[in-house]
Design a protein around this motif. Structure first.
Motif, PDB file in Angstrom:
ATOM      1  N   LEU A   1      -1.594   1.590  13.691  1.00  0.00           N
ATOM      2  CA  LEU A   1      -1.770   2.960  13.225  1.00  0.00           C
ATOM      3  C   LEU A   1      -0.499   3.464  12.542  1.00  0.00           C
ATOM      4  CD1 LEU A   1      -3.286   5.633  13.009  1.00  0.00           C
ATOM      5  CD2 LEU A   1      -2.553   6.157  15.345  1.00  0.00           C
ATOM      6  N   LEU A   2       0.645   3.144  13.096  1.00  0.00           N
ATOM      7  CA  LEU A   2       1.904   3.575  12.478  1.00  0.00           C
ATOM      8  C   LEU A   2       2.067   2.964  11.088  1.00  0.00           C
ATOM      9  CD1 LEU A   2       4.329   3.425  15.535  1.00  0.00           C
ATOM     10  CD2 LEU A   2       3.166   5.419  14.573  1.00  0.00           C
ATOM     11  N   GLU A   3       1.680   1.706  10.946  1.00  0.00           N
ATOM     12  CA  GLU A   3       1.719   1.075   9.626  1.00  0.00           C
ATOM     13  C   GLU A   3       0.790   1.799   8.658  1.00  0.00           C
ATOM     14  OE1 GLU A   3       1.264  -3.197   9.455  1.00  0.00           O
ATOM     15  OE2 GLU A   3       2.113  -3.400  11.459  1.00  0.00           O
ATOM     16  N   ALA A   4      -0.403   2.135   9.137  1.00  0.00           N
ATOM     17  CA  ALA A   4      -1.372   2.824   8.278  1.00  0.00           C
ATOM     18  C   ALA A   4      -0.850   4.189   7.850  1.00  0.00           C
ATOM     19  CB  ALA A   4      -2.706   2.970   9.012  1.00  0.00           C
ATOM     20  N   LEU A   5      -0.162   4.881   8.747  1.00  0.00           N
ATOM     21  CA  LEU A   5       0.319   6.228   8.442  1.00  0.00           C
ATOM     22  C   LEU A   5       1.450   6.231   7.420  1.00  0.00           C
ATOM     23  CD1 LEU A   5       0.195   7.784  12.016  1.00  0.00           C
ATOM     24  CD2 LEU A   5      -1.238   8.393  10.055  1.00  0.00           C
ATOM     25  N   GLU A   6       2.040   5.083   7.166  1.00  0.00           N
ATOM     26  CA  GLU A   6       3.017   4.985   6.077  1.00  0.00           C
ATOM     27  C   GLU A   6       2.333   5.130   4.722  1.00  0.00           C
ATOM     28  OE1 GLU A   6       5.018   1.295   6.538  1.00  0.00           O
ATOM     29  OE2 GLU A   6       6.011   1.856   8.416  1.00  0.00           O
ATOM     30  N   ARG A   7       1.023   4.922   4.709  1.00  0.00           N
ATOM     31  CA  ARG A   7       0.262   4.952   3.455  1.00  0.00           C
ATOM     32  C   ARG A   7      -0.760   6.089   3.407  1.00  0.00           C
ATOM     33  NH1 ARG A   7      -1.679  -1.162   4.004  1.00  0.00           N
ATOM     34  NH2 ARG A   7      -3.151  -0.518   2.374  1.00  0.00           N
ATOM     35  N   VAL A   8      -0.914   6.799   4.509  1.00  0.00           N
ATOM     36  CA  VAL A   8      -1.900   7.885   4.555  1.00  0.00           C
ATOM     37  C   VAL A   8      -1.161   9.200   4.812  1.00  0.00           C
ATOM     38  CG1 VAL A   8      -3.922   8.809   5.745  1.00  0.00           C
ATOM     39  CG2 VAL A   8      -3.676   6.334   5.444  1.00  0.00           C
ATOM     40  N   PRO A   9      -1.330  10.198   3.960  1.00  0.00           N
ATOM     41  CA  PRO A   9      -0.635  11.480   4.151  1.00  0.00           C
ATOM     42  C   PRO A   9      -1.287  12.322   5.246  1.00  0.00           C
ATOM     43  CG  PRO A   9      -2.039  11.601   2.216  1.00  0.00           C
ATOM     44  CD  PRO A   9      -2.143  10.187   2.725  1.00  0.00           C
ATOM     45  N   ALA A  10      -1.003  11.970   6.483  1.00  0.00           N
ATOM     46  CA  ALA A  10      -1.603  12.681   7.616  1.00  0.00           C
ATOM     47  C   ALA A  10      -0.584  12.790   8.735  1.00  0.00           C
ATOM     48  CB  ALA A  10      -2.844  11.936   8.103  1.00  0.00           C
ATOM     49  N   LYS A  11      -0.776  13.789   9.587  1.00  0.00           N
ATOM     50  CA  LYS A  11       0.053  13.939  10.779  1.00  0.00           C
ATOM     51  C   LYS A  11      -0.687  13.324  11.963  1.00  0.00           C
ATOM     52  CE  LYS A  11       2.209  18.228   9.195  1.00  0.00           C
ATOM     53  NZ  LYS A  11       2.443  19.671   9.483  1.00  0.00           N
ATOM     54  N   ALA A  12       0.077  12.798  12.909  1.00  0.00           N
ATOM     55  CA  ALA A  12      -0.549  12.129  14.046  1.00  0.00           C
ATOM     56  C   ALA A  12       0.146  12.509  15.345  1.00  0.00           C
ATOM     57  CB  ALA A  12      -0.496  10.614  13.864  1.00  0.00           C
TER      58      ALA A  12
END
Length: 205
Positions: free
Chosen positions: A4-15
Motif C-alpha cells: 500500500l505504501l508503494e501504491a501511495l507513492e503513485r496515488v494522490p491520496a491520504k492514508a
C-alpha cells in the motif's frame, strides 16, 4: 502494508494505517507525508473511523478464514479494496457480483494502483451508489455455520453497539449444542455496522 505504501507513492491520496507489528518503524520510514500511523485501535474507535474513509485497503498477504475487515468496511460505509485470496477474496467476489469492485491481485502493486485510482476517481454520487450496494449486500448475508468438533473454544468478534447483549443468546445456544443459524440470522448484521464472526463451538451434545 508495504504494498500500500508503494501504491501511495503513485496515488494522490491520504492514508491512515491502523494496527501494530514488528516492522512499524521500517514502514514509517517508507511512508510519505500523506500517511499517518495510529497503532492499534479498539473497535469502539474503528466504528467512527471507518465511515470517514472513502476506501478501506486490506493488502494482507496472509490467508484469512473470513474476510471480516472487508465485511465491516462495507457495512460501515467504506468501500473495501482487498487482496484477492482466501476469505478476503470470497467477500470481494460477493461484492463484485453486485457491481462493487473490491479486490486487486494479491502482491501486485500495479493492480492496486489501478483499482485505487479507479475508485477514487469516481464522482461522489458514483461512490455513494457503490457504498449503498455494498451495505445492502452485507446486511443481507447470513452465515451458514456448522459445529466444530468438541473441545474447540467459542470465539466471537463483535462490532456492534449492542455486542454484549447480542452475545448472550449465541453463547447460550453454543453451550447447549443447538443449531446457531437461526439466531445468527438476527445477530449477524446490525443497523450501524457489521458484526464479524470468528465462531467456533465449545461443545455439542
Amino acid at each position: 502494508v508495504h504494498l500500500l505504501l508503494e501504491a501511495l507513492e503513485r496515488v494522490p491520496a491520504k492514508a491512515v494505517i491502523v494496527g501494530f507489528g514488528d516492522y512499524r518503524d521500517e514502514l514509517e520510514a517508507m511512508a510519505g507525508p500523506n500517511v499517518r500511523f495510529t497503532g492499534p485501535l479498539e473497535h469502539r474507535h474503528l466504528v467512527h473511523l471507518i465511515p470517514l474513509t472513502d476506501v478501506t485497503v486490506v493488502p494482507s498477504i496472509f490467508p484469512e478464514a473470513f474476510g471480516m475487515v472487508a465485511a465491516e468496511a462495507a457495512a460501515g460505509g467504506s468501500l473495501p479494496l482487498v487482496a484477492r485470496h482466501s476469505g478476503l477474496g470470497e467477500i470481494a467476489a460477493a461484492l463484485e457480483e453486485v457491481g462493487v469492485p473490491a479486490a486487486f491481485e494479491s502482491g501486485n502493486v500495479d493492480d492496486l494502483v489501478d483499482k485505487l485510482e479507479s475508485l477514487l476517481g469516481r464522482s461522489e454520487s458514483e461512490r455513494e451508489e457503490l457504498r449503498r450496494r455494498a451495505r445492502l449486500l452485507v446486511r443481507k448475508q447470513r452465515p451458514r455455520l456448522h459445529f466444530a468438533p468438541p473441545g474447540i473454544e467459542l470465539g466471537l468478534h463483535l462490532l456492534h453497539p449492542r455486542g454484549l447483549e447480542l452475545l448472550q443468546p449465541v453463547a447460550a445456544l453454543a453451550r447447549h449444542g443447538d443449531a446457531l443459524d437461526d439466531v445468527l440470522q438476527e445477530v449477524f448484521i446490525g443497523d450501524t455496522i457489521g458484526i464479524g464472526f470468528e465462531l467456533r463451538v465449545v461443545q455439542k451434545r
